[in-house]
Design an enzyme around this catalytic site. Structure first.
Site, mmCIF file in Angstrom:
data_model
loop_
_atom_site.group_PDB
_atom_site.id
_atom_site.type_symbol
_atom_site.label_atom_id
_atom_site.label_comp_id
_atom_site.label_asym_id
_atom_site.label_seq_id
_atom_site.Cartn_x
_atom_site.Cartn_y
_atom_site.Cartn_z
ATOM 1 C CD GLU A 83 -3.000 -1.031 2.243
ATOM 2 O OE1 GLU A 83 -4.157 -0.669 1.962
ATOM 3 O OE2 GLU A 83 -2.634 -1.328 3.388
ATOM 4 C CG HIS A 104 -5.077 -2.795 9.631
ATOM 5 N ND1 HIS A 104 -4.759 -3.993 9.035
ATOM 6 C CD2 HIS A 104 -4.897 -1.854 8.674
ATOM 7 C CE1 HIS A 104 -4.392 -3.796 7.775
ATOM 8 N NE2 HIS A 104 -4.462 -2.500 7.541
ATOM 9 C CG HIS A 170 -8.209 -1.258 4.950
ATOM 10 N ND1 HIS A 170 -7.834 -0.720 3.729
ATOM 11 C CD2 HIS A 170 -7.078 -1.724 5.502
ATOM 12 C CE1 HIS A 170 -6.520 -0.883 3.560
ATOM 13 N NE2 HIS A 170 -6.040 -1.483 4.629
#
Length: 249
Positions: A83, A104, A170
């Site tokens: 990411e 997270h 997420h």
């Protein structure tokens, strides 16, 4: 590895703080810091990966915005996050941002999935958190990896000029002028999400603080809100992370 040693130690410590606070307890999550118009430091995954709670300065690597090594040896045995576009999209679009945190936090994810909006429900309990929530916390509604420019642009659009965006199902992206501030924002947001879940579980209603009370809350200053708060977070993890001897040679 001789370059940006102080910054590498800071990012490594910040990763440990995230883990200690339960915002990134496993092997997922990363932090970046812009160090020039072409380069950033980012937490990478190494050959002895053990998770964010065990991050060392050797895990923080200097890369270009396209994810390639900025110097010989920087990515030998390490890989950039899938990411990385999540970080580069924010850093390239916002001059006010130098650091990006992706974590997270289970309580934030749970509160959002339960339909609980993050609101300024606290006052003197957490003044920076109250101000953060009062400014609005947007949601990016796709629970996908932010691993390409198209998805990163969507996330950035949802985020706008605000410091934090929730990524549905997420986690979060937190952006600030410093690594410390980006992490502290994430902690405050997670605390408010946890309190909101507790309130709803107890049969209560999540209600925002009265505007006049919000207006009455003082700004205690960066020395208290950031520097003192950060020293506490570092102390909770057991102290400053020391670089390995071989990384200094």
């Amino acid at each position: 590895m001789k370059e940006f040693q102080e910054e590498r130690v800071l990012i490594a410590q910040a990763c440990r703080v995230l883990a200690a606070r339960g915002l990134a307890e496993g092997i997922l999550g990363h932090i970046s810091l812009r160090v020039s118009s072409e380069h950033l430091l980012v937490r990478c995954r190494g050959p002895r990966e053990r998770g964010l709670g065990y991050t060392g300065p050797e895990d923080i690597r200097l890369v270009r915005y396209d994810g390639t090594a900025a110097a010989q040896g920087e990515l030998d045995g390490w890989s950039v996050p899938n990411e990385l576009p999540l970080h580069t999209a924010v850093l390239q679009a916002r001059n006010d941002v130098k650091a990006v945190v992706h974590a997270h936090p289970p309580q934030i994810v749970a509160a959002d999935l339960a339909g609980i909006e993050i609101r300024p429900i606290v006052g003197a309990f957490d003044i920076p958190g109250a101000r953060l929530a009062a400014g609005g916390v947007p949601v990016y509604h796709r629970g996908v990896l932010v691993r390409n420019d198209s998805v990163a642009t969507e996330m950035l659009t949802a985020m706008g000029e605000l410091p934090v965006v929730i990524l549905r199902g997420h986690g979060i992206t937190s952006a600030a002028a410093s690594v410390e501030q980006a992490v502290l924002q994430a902690i405050s947001l997670n605390t408010i999400a946890g309190l909101s879940l507790d309130i709803v579980s107890a049969g209560g209603t999540v209600t925002a603080l009265a505007p006049e009370d919000l207006a009455e809350l003082p700004d205690l200053g960066a020395d208290f809100n950031t520097r003192t708060a950060w020293r506490h977070e570092v102390a909770r993890t057991g102290g400053i992370v020391a670089p390995r001897t071989e990384d200094l040679t």
